[in-house]
Design a protein around this motif. Structure first.
Motif, short mmCIF file in Angstrom:
data_model
loop_
_atom_site.label_atom_id
_atom_site.label_comp_id
_atom_site.label_asym_id
_atom_site.label_seq_id
_atom_site.Cartn_x
_atom_site.Cartn_y
_atom_site.Cartn_z
N LEU A 109 -7.82 -2.95 -13.69
CA LEU A 109 -7.64 -1.58 -13.17
C LEU A 109 -8.00 -0.38 -15.01
O LEU A 109 -8.58 0.13 -14.85
N THR A 110 -7.29 -0.90 -15.77
CA THR A 110 -7.37 0.11 -17.26
C THR A 110 -8.62 -0.38 -17.60
O THR A 110 -9.31 1.00 -17.65
N PHE A 111 -9.58 -1.33 -17.34
CA PHE A 111 -10.55 -1.37 -17.42
C PHE A 111 -11.82 -0.74 -16.90
O PHE A 111 -12.92 0.56 -17.16
N ALA A 112 -11.64 -1.02 -15.44
CA ALA A 112 -11.95 -0.81 -14.34
C ALA A 112 -11.84 1.24 -14.57
O ALA A 112 -13.67 1.56 -14.44
N PHE A 150 -12.21 -6.68 -29.90
CA PHE A 150 -13.72 -7.65 -28.13
C PHE A 150 -12.87 -9.21 -28.16
O PHE A 150 -12.71 -9.64 -29.61
N ASP A 151 -12.13 -9.43 -26.97
CA ASP A 151 -12.65 -10.76 -26.96
C ASP A 151 -13.63 -10.96 -25.54
O ASP A 151 -12.88 -11.19 -24.44
N ALA A 168 -6.04 0.06 -25.46
CA ALA A 168 -6.96 0.39 -26.66
C ALA A 168 -8.11 0.06 -26.65
O ALA A 168 -9.51 0.36 -27.01
N ARG A 169 -8.33 -1.27 -26.49
CA ARG A 169 -9.74 -1.44 -25.95
C ARG A 169 -10.37 -1.36 -24.93
O ARG A 169 -11.59 -1.38 -25.41
N SER A 170 -9.96 -0.48 -23.51
CA SER A 170 -10.30 0.45 -22.78
C SER A 170 -11.08 1.72 -24.04
O SER A 170 -12.71 1.38 -23.65
#
Length: 290
Positions: A109-112, A150-151, A168-170
């Motif tokens: 969800l957060t990435f989306a 990034f992974d 943080a990654r988003s």
């Protein structure tokens, strides 16, 4: 298609019903722009429109949940049908999910919401931005991106989900996306820039975060010198939308200190290209755009 007067600029602003987005929407409309505010909550949108008229410009609300790709595409169609020009596309909506949740598209969800929605909406509206040149894409990022890496084997945290690291990654993705977009549009009159609004503890950004994160945010809100006001965050957003230097300058990351270098993880060309390709695959478009 309809707009206000031909001389009136059209700004599409996601996440504009609360926090810095709401303040920025009002300020941009006060300056004479037509602001198409995107938000999830119809009541909040209706309240925003009712509370901020009359203005020199205009605020119009479009309801959409940016978590789903079908809704993003439907929103783009609605915007294209409503406005015959778009002068600025501002990606300001964001969230931090306290547990790992997948959207109906099977995306965390957060990435989306924080990355894929801006990526897809920009793709869907780019032709209109091109026909409206000179135009701008502005993205709300965060300095917390410096804590992330990034992974690419597990970009969506399917293993060992951590809400703060996912957020943080988003934001790292939003910075990398902005820089890559700017490079890909270098021969056009569409600029792409992102900014750090500051740590704004009074927003609803962390409403879905774990209780310990919300407690930390509340504590920071009462400690002098820690947080940034919503007004200051909105000022930075409006500056990127209206200031002449960002009509020419592109591919920049802006903080309270001005143009600043983002993390090397965000600027690395290989990272940016891999993220672009993965994002295209997740939303089902050709990675060779634009």
């Amino acid at each position: 298609m309809t707009t206000s007067a031909d001389t009136q600029r059209v700004v599409v602003l996601t996440g504009g019903t609360s926090g810095i987005g709401r303040i920025a929407a009002t300020e941009l409309a006060t300056q004479g722009a037509t602001v198409a505010v995107i938000g999830r909550d119809q009541t909040r949108g209706d309240t925003l429109v009712a509370d901020t008229t009359p203005l020199d410009g205009d605020i119009r609300f479009h309801q959409a949940d940016l978590a789903t790709q079908a809704t993003v595409r439907s929103l783009a169609t609605e915007l294209l049908d409503t406005y015959d020009r778009i002068d600025a596309l501002v990606h300001n909506a964001g969230l931090s999910a306290h547990r790992r949740t997948e959207t109906e598209d099977g995306v965390e969800l957060t990435f989306a919401v924080n990355h894929l929605a801006p990526y897809l909406l920009t793709h869907e509206l780019l032709d209109r931005l091109r026909t409206s040149e000179p135009t701008r894409v502005v993205v709300t990022a965060s300095d917390i991106h410096r804590r992330a890496t990034f992974d690419f084997d597990d970009i969506q945290f399917t293993n060992e989900y951590d809400s703060l690291q996912a957020y943080a990654r988003s934001k790292l993705a939003t910075v990398a996306f902005t820089l890559e977009l700017a490079d890909r549009l270098e021969d056009t009159e569409v600029t792409a820039n992102c900014f750090h609004p500051g740590f704004v503890p009074s927003t609803n950004l962390f409403r879905d975060a774990p209780i310990w994160t919300r407690a930390m945010v509340r504590a920071a809100a009462i400690i002098p010198g820690i947080g940034t006001t919503q007004q200051e965050g909105a000022r930075r957003l409006c500056h990127l939308v209206t200031a002449p230097e960002f009509g020419d300058g592109t591919g920049t990351y802006v903080t309270g200190e001005g143009i600043t270098s983002p993390s090397t993880e965000a600027t690395d060309p290989e990272n940016r290209q891999r993220l672009w390709t993965i994002s295209a695959d997740l939303v089902g478009i050709d990675p060779d755009w634009p």
